[in-house]
Design a protein around this motif. Structure first.
Motif, PDB file in Angstrom:
ATOM      1  N   GLU A  18       0.821  -1.127  -0.213  1.00 47.07           N
ATOM      2  CA  GLU A  18       0.142  -0.030   0.098  1.00 47.07           C
ATOM      3  C   GLU A  18       0.884   1.258   0.119  1.00 47.07           C
ATOM      4  OE1 GLU A  18      -3.882   1.792   2.289  1.00 47.07           O
ATOM      5  OE2 GLU A  18      -2.632   0.202   3.246  1.00 47.07           O
ATOM      6  N   GLY A  19       2.051   1.048   0.571  1.00 43.49           N
ATOM      7  CA  GLY A  19       2.930   2.453   0.667  1.00 43.49           C
ATOM      8  C   GLY A  19       3.628   2.600  -0.578  1.00 43.49           C
ATOM      9  N   ARG A  30      -6.280   1.493 -18.965  1.00 40.21           N
ATOM     10  CA  ARG A  30      -7.705   1.586 -18.752  1.00 40.21           C
ATOM     11  C   ARG A  30      -7.796   1.125 -17.340  1.00 40.21           C
ATOM     12  NH1 ARG A  30     -10.590  -0.844 -24.240  1.00 40.21           N
ATOM     13  NH2 ARG A  30      -9.784   0.890 -25.606  1.00 40.21           N
ATOM     14  N   ASP A  31      -8.286   2.188 -16.613  1.00 41.19           N
ATOM     15  CA  ASP A  31      -8.378   1.818 -14.917  1.00 41.19           C
ATOM     16  C   ASP A  31      -9.813   1.123 -14.906  1.00 41.19           C
ATOM     17  OD1 ASP A  31      -9.029   1.737 -12.403  1.00 41.19           O
ATOM     18  OD2 ASP A  31      -8.358   3.902 -12.243  1.00 41.19           O
ATOM     19  N   LEU A  32      -9.980  -0.301 -14.909  1.00 41.44           N
ATOM     20  CA  LEU A  32     -11.221  -0.844 -15.063  1.00 41.44           C
ATOM     21  C   LEU A  32     -12.213  -0.702 -13.840  1.00 41.44           C
ATOM     22  CD1 LEU A  32     -10.296  -4.137 -16.577  1.00 41.44           C
ATOM     23  CD2 LEU A  32     -11.048  -2.008 -17.820  1.00 41.44           C
ATOM     24  N   ASP A  33     -11.570  -0.563 -12.671  1.00 41.81           N
ATOM     25  CA  ASP A  33     -12.372  -0.318 -11.507  1.00 41.81           C
ATOM     26  C   ASP A  33     -12.456   1.187 -10.921  1.00 41.81           C
ATOM     27  OD1 ASP A  33     -12.730  -2.991 -10.726  1.00 41.81           O
ATOM     28  OD2 ASP A  33     -10.806  -3.399 -10.467  1.00 41.81           O
ATOM     29  N   LEU A  34     -12.114   1.974 -11.794  1.00 39.06           N
ATOM     30  CA  LEU A  34     -12.092   3.657 -11.614  1.00 39.06           C
ATOM     31  C   LEU A  34     -11.750   3.768 -10.408  1.00 39.06           C
ATOM     32  CD1 LEU A  34     -15.865   3.869 -13.040  1.00 39.06           C
ATOM     33  CD2 LEU A  34     -13.737   4.249 -14.327  1.00 39.06           C
ATOM     34  N   THR A  35     -10.417   3.506 -10.020  1.00 44.98           N
ATOM     35  CA  THR A  35      -9.780   3.699  -8.680  1.00 44.98           C
ATOM     36  C   THR A  35      -9.399   5.237  -8.977  1.00 44.98           C
ATOM     37  OG1 THR A  35      -7.594   3.212  -9.560  1.00 44.98           O
ATOM     38  CG2 THR A  35      -8.918   1.689  -8.498  1.00 44.98           C
ATOM     39  N   GLY A  36      -9.176   5.905  -9.923  1.00 50.18           N
ATOM     40  CA  GLY A  36      -8.408   7.245 -10.030  1.00 50.18           C
ATOM     41  C   GLY A  36      -7.029   7.271  -9.405  1.00 50.18           C
ATOM     42  N   ALA A  37      -6.391   6.295  -9.204  1.00 51.42           N
ATOM     43  CA  ALA A  37      -5.173   6.315  -8.648  1.00 51.42           C
ATOM     44  C   ALA A  37      -3.824   5.839  -9.510  1.00 51.42           C
ATOM     45  CB  ALA A  37      -5.021   5.033  -7.445  1.00 51.42           C
ATOM     46  N   LEU A  38      -4.404   5.895 -11.004  1.00 46.94           N
ATOM     47  CA  LEU A  38      -3.184   5.624 -12.019  1.00 46.94           C
ATOM     48  C   LEU A  38      -2.870   6.887 -12.786  1.00 46.94           C
ATOM     49  CD1 LEU A  38      -1.887   3.027 -13.379  1.00 46.94           C
ATOM     50  CD2 LEU A  38      -3.757   3.027 -15.064  1.00 46.94           C
ATOM     51  N   ASP A  39      -1.704   7.121 -12.749  1.00 49.61           N
ATOM     52  CA  ASP A  39      -1.342   8.474 -13.485  1.00 49.61           C
ATOM     53  C   ASP A  39      -0.227   8.039 -14.398  1.00 49.61           C
ATOM     54  OD1 ASP A  39      -0.542  10.913 -14.389  1.00 49.61           O
ATOM     55  OD2 ASP A  39       0.530  11.612 -12.631  1.00 49.61           O
ATOM     56  N   GLY A  40      -0.634   7.678 -15.702  1.00 51.17           N
ATOM     57  CA  GLY A  40       0.349   7.126 -16.635  1.00 51.17           C
ATOM     58  C   GLY A  40       0.274   5.723 -16.261  1.00 51.17           C
ATOM     59  N   ASN A  41       1.550   5.369 -16.261  1.00 50.83           N
ATOM     60  CA  ASN A  41       1.989   3.992 -15.823  1.00 50.83           C
ATOM     61  C   ASN A  41       1.951   3.651 -14.372  1.00 50.83           C
ATOM     62  OD1 ASN A  41       2.488   3.460 -18.486  1.00 50.83           O
ATOM     63  ND2 ASN A  41       4.359   3.613 -18.570  1.00 50.83           N
ATOM     64  N   ILE A  42       1.823   4.826 -13.536  1.00 53.66           N
ATOM     65  CA  ILE A  42       2.302   4.896 -12.172  1.00 53.66           C
ATOM     66  C   ILE A  42       1.096   4.481 -11.303  1.00 53.66           C
ATOM     67  CG2 ILE A  42       3.467   5.985 -10.138  1.00 53.66           C
ATOM     68  CD1 ILE A  42       5.241   5.193 -12.532  1.00 53.66           C
ATOM     69  N   ASP A  72      -0.651   4.896  -7.816  1.00 50.53           N
ATOM     70  CA  ASP A  72      -0.526   5.382  -6.282  1.00 50.53           C
ATOM     71  C   ASP A  72      -1.315   4.367  -5.387  1.00 50.53           C
ATOM     72  OD1 ASP A  72      -0.708   6.520  -3.898  1.00 50.53           O
ATOM     73  OD2 ASP A  72      -1.026   8.606  -4.635  1.00 50.53           O
ATOM     74  N   ALA A  73      -0.571   3.414  -5.026  1.00 46.84           N
ATOM     75  CA  ALA A  73      -1.311   2.365  -4.009  1.00 46.84           C
ATOM     76  C   ALA A  73      -1.813   2.847  -2.956  1.00 46.84           C
ATOM     77  CB  ALA A  73      -0.370   1.193  -3.934  1.00 46.84           C
ATOM     78  N   SER A  74      -1.367   3.818  -2.136  1.00 43.27           N
ATOM     79  CA  SER A  74      -2.049   4.301  -1.126  1.00 43.27           C
ATOM     80  C   SER A  74      -3.370   5.108  -1.442  1.00 43.27           C
ATOM     81  CB  SER A  74      -1.103   5.523  -0.403  1.00 43.27           C
ATOM     82  OG  SER A  74       0.200   4.850   0.020  1.00 43.27           O
ATOM     83  N   ASP A  75      -3.387   5.836  -2.656  1.00 44.88           N
ATOM     84  CA  ASP A  75      -4.696   6.278  -2.946  1.00 44.88           C
ATOM     85  C   ASP A  75      -5.581   5.240  -3.536  1.00 44.88           C
ATOM     86  OD1 ASP A  75      -6.229   8.738  -3.455  1.00 44.88           O
ATOM     87  OD2 ASP A  75      -5.721   8.560  -5.836  1.00 44.88           O
ATOM     88  N   LEU A  81      -3.442  -6.655 -15.982  1.00 45.28           N
ATOM     89  CA  LEU A  81      -3.009  -6.994 -14.717  1.00 45.28           C
ATOM     90  C   LEU A  81      -4.157  -6.810 -13.547  1.00 45.28           C
ATOM     91  CD1 LEU A  81       0.089  -4.670 -15.158  1.00 45.28           C
ATOM     92  CD2 LEU A  81      -0.096  -7.148 -15.681  1.00 45.28           C
ATOM     93  N   SER A  82      -3.957  -7.751 -12.809  1.00 40.39           N
ATOM     94  CA  SER A  82      -4.806  -7.839 -11.598  1.00 40.39           C
ATOM     95  C   SER A  82      -3.932  -7.468 -10.332  1.00 40.39           C
ATOM     96  CB  SER A  82      -5.591  -9.007 -11.363  1.00 40.39           C
ATOM     97  OG  SER A  82      -6.313  -9.197 -10.095  1.00 40.39           O
ATOM     98  N   ILE A  83      -4.145  -6.312  -9.693  1.00 46.51           N
ATOM     99  CA  ILE A  83      -3.299  -6.016  -8.677  1.00 46.51           C
ATOM    100  C   ILE A  83      -3.883  -5.848  -7.136  1.00 46.51           C
ATOM    101  CG2 ILE A  83      -2.064  -3.851  -7.795  1.00 46.51           C
ATOM    102  CD1 ILE A  83      -0.916  -5.119 -10.415  1.00 46.51           C
ATOM    103  N   THR A  84      -3.461  -6.624  -6.470  1.00 45.31           N
ATOM    104  CA  THR A  84      -4.070  -6.656  -5.044  1.00 45.31           C
ATOM    105  C   THR A  84      -3.061  -5.796  -4.090  1.00 45.31           C
ATOM    106  OG1 THR A  84      -4.721  -9.039  -5.235  1.00 45.31           O
ATOM    107  CG2 THR A  84      -4.481  -7.994  -3.231  1.00 45.31           C
ATOM    108  N   VAL A  85      -3.528  -4.944  -3.730  1.00 43.19           N
ATOM    109  CA  VAL A  85      -2.838  -3.891  -2.618  1.00 43.19           C
ATOM    110  C   VAL A  85      -3.070  -4.205  -1.270  1.00 43.19           C
ATOM    111  CG1 VAL A  85      -2.933  -1.649  -1.797  1.00 43.19           C
ATOM    112  CG2 VAL A  85      -3.379  -2.007  -4.233  1.00 43.19           C
TER     113      VAL A  85
END
Length: 338
Positions: free
Chosen positions: A91-92, A112-124, A126-129, A154-158
């Motif tokens: 998360e950090g 494409r941010d499939l879950d609409l987290t709003g935490a993706l900026d380009g390739n990066i 923000d897991a905390s966000d 990609l399936s990402i588990t934070v």
């Protein structure tokens, strides 16, 4: 404003790749340089597989200098967005998702941010966000009529980072409390399963503090990192106080006409010096003098240090009545008396 450095990918079937797609926000009306393009349209089919660099220049006006930006195009036999995958991310952290696609992934795609987290900026990311949870992101290399596109998921588990708890630098311990778990002296909510170390040299130490064998100092708890997180540490600072020792119960049986004696000599055990004596609620002389003091239970008290309580012990004093032979006298006796 000529835009920013960009990268594009194309397959050999692409005949009209627009290089402007690699510039981002830019000012129109500039000029392109580089082999294989005409007015910013690149024919990858004619160029063949390889890597090609192009420069876009916007002339300045007045005293302003020209501005330039470059675009690098990688031409392959087919577009490759990389491999699907599932990853745990601390998360950090702020991971670059492109690096998780594998070595064959080609640049220039869109996420494409499939879950609409709003935490993706380009390739990066923000897991905390994003916060703890499971999120899907798709990387897409757009195709054309001459070049089929490709995508990877990609399936990402934070996951939360390790938590060693919070420091506690004010642990005053009395030796009489016995052994205890060091983790119970940390503030916060420390994760179990970490390791303990003592002192600045990080000497390995078990999870239990034993007042009989351990000493005052700093004890450090380390919880290993996971999913890319760094380890977390917290410290317990312990000040150990030894329980006062007043000795144990003793007796003094003294003749009423004897010389004064030290009460402490009649306690059992190994009483510490420096204590005080009382009889009831009154202070008492540490030298018992039967001529001026009364028998009874004399209490010896040694003041406790830090959180340790006072220690007490009793000397039970009794007095013996001295033998009485009477008084000297003179008697006159006639010799003829029977």
């Amino acid at each position: 404003n000529a835009g920013e450095f960009g990268v594009l990918s194309a397959c050999v079937g692409e005949t009209a790749l627009d290089l402007r797609d690699g510039l981002g926000i830019h000012q129109a009306g500039g000029t392109w340089t580089g082999a294989g393009q005409v007015n910013g349209i690149f024919n990858a089919s004619a160029a063949g597989p390889g890597t090609y660099a192009f420069m876009y220049t916007v002339n300045g006006s007045g005293t302003c200098q020209p501005d330039t930006a470059s675009v690098v195009v990688t031409v392959t036999l087919a577009l490759n967005a990389g491999a699907d995958g599932a990853f745990n991310v601390c998360e950090g952290l702020d991971p670059d998702l492109f690096l998780l696609l594998g070595n064959n992934a080609q640049s220039g795609g869109v996420w494409r941010d499939l879950d609409l987290t709003g935490a993706l900026d380009g390739n990066i990311l923000d897991a905390s966000d994003a916060g703890e949870g499971v999120y899907d992101f798709r990387y897409v290399l757009p195709g054309s009529s001459n070049c089929p596109g490709d995508s990877a998921l990609l399936s990402i588990t934070v996951v939360p980072g390790p938590d060693a708890g919070d420091d506690d630098d004010n642990n005053q311990i009395c030796s009489l409390i016995g052994q205890f778990q060091l983790i119970n002296r940390l503030d916060g909510t420390p994760d179990p399963g970490g390791e303990w170390f003592f002192g600045s040299g990080f000497t390995p130490h078990g999870p239990v503090f034993d007042p009989d064998t351990d000493v005052s100092g700093v004890y450090t708890y380390v919880v290993p990192g996971n999913a890319g997180c760094d380890p977390d540490t917290a410290q317990v600072t312990i000040t150990l106080f030894q329980q006062a020792d007043a000795g144990s119960f003793g007796t003094l049986n003294i003749c009423a006409n004897a010389d004064p004696v030290a009460l402490v000599d009649h306690l059992g055990g190994t009483p510490q010096p420096g204590g005080t004596w009382t009889l009831g609620v009154n202070a008492a002389n540490p030298l018992y003098n039967p001529a001026v003091q009364n028998p009874g239970n004399y209490v010896y008290t040694v003041q406790g240090a830090g959180p340790c309580p006072n220690a007490t012990a009793i000397v039970q004093v009794t007095e013996e009545v001295p033998p009485n032979a009477g008084l000297n006298n003179v008697a006159a006796i006639c010799s003829s008396l029977p």
